[in-house]
Motif scaffolding. Structure first.
Motif, short mmCIF file in Angstrom:
data_model
loop_
_atom_site.label_atom_id
_atom_site.label_comp_id
_atom_site.label_asym_id
_atom_site.label_seq_id
_atom_site.Cartn_x
_atom_site.Cartn_y
_atom_site.Cartn_z
N HIS A 348 48.08 17.29 -1.80
CA HIS A 348 47.31 17.33 -3.05
C HIS A 348 45.94 17.95 -2.80
CE1 HIS A 348 50.26 14.03 -3.85
NE2 HIS A 348 50.35 14.71 -4.98
N LEU A 349 45.92 19.28 -2.87
CA LEU A 349 44.69 20.03 -2.64
C LEU A 349 44.33 20.91 -3.84
CD1 LEU A 349 45.44 21.11 1.03
CD2 LEU A 349 43.98 19.22 0.30
N GLU A 350 44.92 20.59 -5.00
CA GLU A 350 44.73 21.44 -6.17
C GLU A 350 43.26 21.67 -6.53
OE1 GLU A 350 48.62 19.09 -6.84
OE2 GLU A 350 46.61 18.76 -5.98
N PRO A 351 42.40 20.63 -6.50
CA PRO A 351 40.99 20.89 -6.84
C PRO A 351 40.31 21.82 -5.84
CG PRO A 351 41.53 18.55 -7.09
CD PRO A 351 42.68 19.18 -6.37
N LEU A 352 40.68 21.72 -4.57
CA LEU A 352 40.08 22.59 -3.56
C LEU A 352 40.54 24.03 -3.74
CD1 LEU A 352 40.29 20.30 -0.40
CD2 LEU A 352 38.43 20.52 -2.07
N GLN A 353 41.81 24.20 -4.06
CA GLN A 353 42.29 25.55 -4.33
C GLN A 353 41.60 26.12 -5.56
OE1 GLN A 353 44.59 27.71 -2.53
NE2 GLN A 353 43.41 29.00 -3.95
N ALA A 354 41.34 25.27 -6.55
CA ALA A 354 40.65 25.73 -7.76
C ALA A 354 39.24 26.22 -7.42
CB ALA A 354 40.60 24.62 -8.80
N ILE A 355 38.56 25.53 -6.51
CA ILE A 355 37.23 25.97 -6.09
C ILE A 355 37.33 27.34 -5.42
CG2 ILE A 355 35.34 25.50 -4.47
CD1 ILE A 355 35.84 22.50 -4.99
N ALA A 356 38.28 27.48 -4.50
CA ALA A 356 38.44 28.75 -3.78
C ALA A 356 38.76 29.88 -4.75
CB ALA A 356 39.53 28.61 -2.72
N THR A 357 39.66 29.63 -5.68
CA THR A 357 40.02 30.65 -6.66
C THR A 357 38.83 31.01 -7.55
OG1 THR A 357 42.29 29.82 -6.67
CG2 THR A 357 41.65 31.24 -8.51
N GLY A 358 37.97 30.03 -7.83
CA GLY A 358 36.78 30.29 -8.62
C GLY A 358 35.81 31.23 -7.93
N VAL A 359 35.85 31.27 -6.60
CA VAL A 359 35.02 32.21 -5.84
C VAL A 359 35.68 33.57 -5.78
CG1 VAL A 359 34.00 32.68 -3.56
CG2 VAL A 359 33.93 30.35 -4.51
N HIS A 373 39.51 11.89 12.22
CA HIS A 373 38.22 11.54 11.63
C HIS A 373 38.02 12.17 10.26
CE1 HIS A 373 36.95 9.73 15.41
NE2 HIS A 373 37.34 10.84 16.03
N ALA A 374 38.75 13.26 10.01
CA ALA A 374 38.56 13.99 8.76
C ALA A 374 39.81 14.78 8.42
CB ALA A 374 37.37 14.95 8.88
N LEU A 375 39.94 15.09 7.13
CA LEU A 375 40.94 16.03 6.67
C LEU A 375 40.29 17.40 6.66
CD1 LEU A 375 43.88 16.18 5.41
CD2 LEU A 375 42.71 16.26 3.19
N GLU A 376 40.83 18.34 7.44
CA GLU A 376 40.26 19.68 7.51
C GLU A 376 41.18 20.66 6.80
OE1 GLU A 376 39.19 20.93 11.44
OE2 GLU A 376 37.39 19.66 11.44
N VAL A 377 40.59 21.44 5.91
CA VAL A 377 41.33 22.40 5.11
C VAL A 377 40.78 23.79 5.41
CG1 VAL A 377 41.99 23.10 2.78
CG2 VAL A 377 41.65 20.67 3.30
N THR A 378 41.67 24.67 5.85
CA THR A 378 41.26 26.04 6.20
C THR A 378 41.65 27.00 5.10
OG1 THR A 378 41.55 25.57 8.57
CG2 THR A 378 41.49 27.88 7.90
N PHE A 379 40.68 27.82 4.68
CA PHE A 379 40.90 28.83 3.65
C PHE A 379 40.90 30.21 4.29
CE2 PHE A 379 38.87 25.25 1.56
CZ PHE A 379 39.62 25.08 0.41
N ALA A 380 41.79 31.07 3.82
CA ALA A 380 41.86 32.43 4.32
C ALA A 380 42.01 33.40 3.16
CB ALA A 380 43.04 32.59 5.28
N LEU A 381 41.46 34.61 3.35
CA LEU A 381 41.66 35.67 2.37
C LEU A 381 43.03 36.30 2.57
CD1 LEU A 381 38.20 37.49 2.33
CD2 LEU A 381 39.32 36.43 0.35
N THR A 382 43.75 36.50 1.48
CA THR A 382 45.08 37.09 1.55
C THR A 382 45.16 38.27 0.59
OG1 THR A 382 46.03 35.77 -0.25
CG2 THR A 382 46.00 34.77 1.96
#
Length: 421
Positions: A348-359, A373-382
């Motif tokens: 469930h990362l829909e809000p984070l993807q929405a932020i990335a798409t907004g950029v 210790h944390a949930l780490e989410v990596t974003f990449a340009l495609t």
């Protein structure tokens, strides 16, 4: 611009630009969430949840802002100062015009009400729900943070008759010593026990000479944030981000009363967050003229109010190569309070993807890792271009999505009627 990890990394002019944006995104939380409530429960329950969320949150965050900026009086001017720094009344979009008769009597009109512009096309029933059913209890809940004997009452309000009536509404504010004090709403009492109510944010340097360091003295018309000091703007931005979190907690507390299951709660809560996250990211990127690269994405993640302030959420973002790694710690005040951050897991990362798409529409979640210790989410340009989510498209229904702030000059003091100028 280099990656900004906190609000303090921005210049004073940049902060003065984004503070109105943060206030506006707080107002638009409801534009994101209410459509899903109407779909699930209907108009009347939507209105009740709106009432309960604002009555839970506004006394708490108003109390915090008063403390932060030294608003220590109990009169109408003090109340109006707090409204100017409230996500329920973002400047210009909710164009409040204030008058003060004396210390305990005053009034205001809305020359423009963006919220009315959003609901008026839906018909009189929705206008009445907002301007009568919701406003009456929530205005008083906001007022009691300044004085529990305060009452805000309408002179006129929508539905507009005639249909072009202007100003959109007008209200009196009175404080009378013989009145009974209004009680603190039960949900607000509970909200004062949450960590969001007491989290410590950045201190204002009261010796600074680069602008205002508090809001003592006169009430100002068209409060201009460029006249404030750097540290004061940092603190205001952090408090406004925290207002987002408190309102979201109030929404959650109320939603649980009406939902059929925990699954329905999570579904609606996640849709609310997704919509406002994508819209806020788009406006924040534009306001700061950020490039759609890794530094731009990391900056938006660090400054977007739905993931902040960092003292409360612990959320961080860093540029790694051509990508960005976002970290959501498993332990934080925000996690303990049980709000928005609890919605995230690998599925469930829909809000984070929405932020990335907004950029930029080419940013995508590439990997998710739990470090312990944390949930780490990596974003990449495609090369693939993602479409804006339906939740963000729903939030764009608001005229606030395309709102443009204008320069209204310098702040001018508002003095009581009849006082010498």
């Amino acid at each position: 611009m280099p990656t900004a990890r906190t609000y303090s990394d921005l210049t004073a002019p940049q902060l003065a630009t984004i503070v109105p944006e943060l206030l506006l995104s707080g107002q638009l939380i409801d534009r994101s969430g209410m459509a899903h409530l109407i779909s699930a429960f209907g108009r009347e329950t939507m209105a009740q949840i709106a009432i309960e969320e604002w009555m839970a949150a506004s006394p708490v965050y108003t109390h915090r802002m008063r403390d932060a900026l030294g608003v220590d009086g109990d009169g109408v001017a003090d109340m109006f100062k707090c409204l100017q720094l409230d996500i329920g009344a973002p400047p210009q979009f909710m164009d409040f015009r204030y008058e003060i008769d004396d210390e305990y009597h005053g009034s205001f009109v809305l020359n423009h009400c963006g919220a009315l512009m959003d609901v008026e096309p839906l018909g009189d029933d929705y206008v009445t729900a907002m301007c009568h059913d919701i406003e009456d209890p929530t205005f008083d809940a906001t007022a009691i943070a300044t004085n529990r004997r305060a009452r805000i009452r309408p002179i006129h309000r929508p539905p507009r008759r005639p249909t072009d009536q202007h100003p959109h509404c007008a209200w009196t504010v009175t404080i009378e010593p013989e009145r009974d004090e209004l009680p603190l709403p039960p949900d607000a009492e509970e909200m004062f026990t949450r960590r969001a109510a007491s989290v410590e944010l950045s201190a204002i340097d009261t010796t600074a000479t680069d602008g205002r360091v508090d809001y003592r003295g006169d009430l100002c018309d068209d409060l201009q944030f460029r006249e404030w000091s750097h540290t004061a703007l940092v603190r205001i931005a952090e408090e406004v981000a925290l207002q987002h979190q408190l309102l979201a907690l109030g929404f959650l507390v109320s939603l649980r009363r009406y939902a059929d299951s925990p699954e329905q709660v999570d579904e609606i809560y996640r849709k609310q967050l997704t919509g406002i996250a994508g819209l806020a990211a788009d406006r924040l990127r534009s306001a700061l003229a950020l490039a759609p690269d890794a530094q731009g994405l990391a900056t938006v993640i660090s400054l977007i109010p739905v993931l902040g302030p960092v003292q409360y959420t612990g959320v961080t973002a860093r540029v790694v190569g051509d990508g960005v790694v976002l970290a959501i710690p498993h332990s934080s005040d925000a996690r303990s309070d049980g709000g928005w951050l609890t919605l995230f897991d690998a599925e469930h990362l829909e809000p984070l993807q929405a932020i990335a798409t907004g950029v930029d529409a080419h940013w995508n979640v590439e990997a998710v890792t739990d470090t312990g210790h944390a949930l780490e989410v990596t974003f990449a340009l495609t090369d693939d271009e993602r479409s804006e989510s339906g939740e963000v498209a729903i939030a764009r229904f608001s005229s606030g999505a395309a709102w443009e702030f204008v320069d209204r000059g310098r702040s001018l003091p508002i003095t009581p009627i009849g006082s010498p100028v």
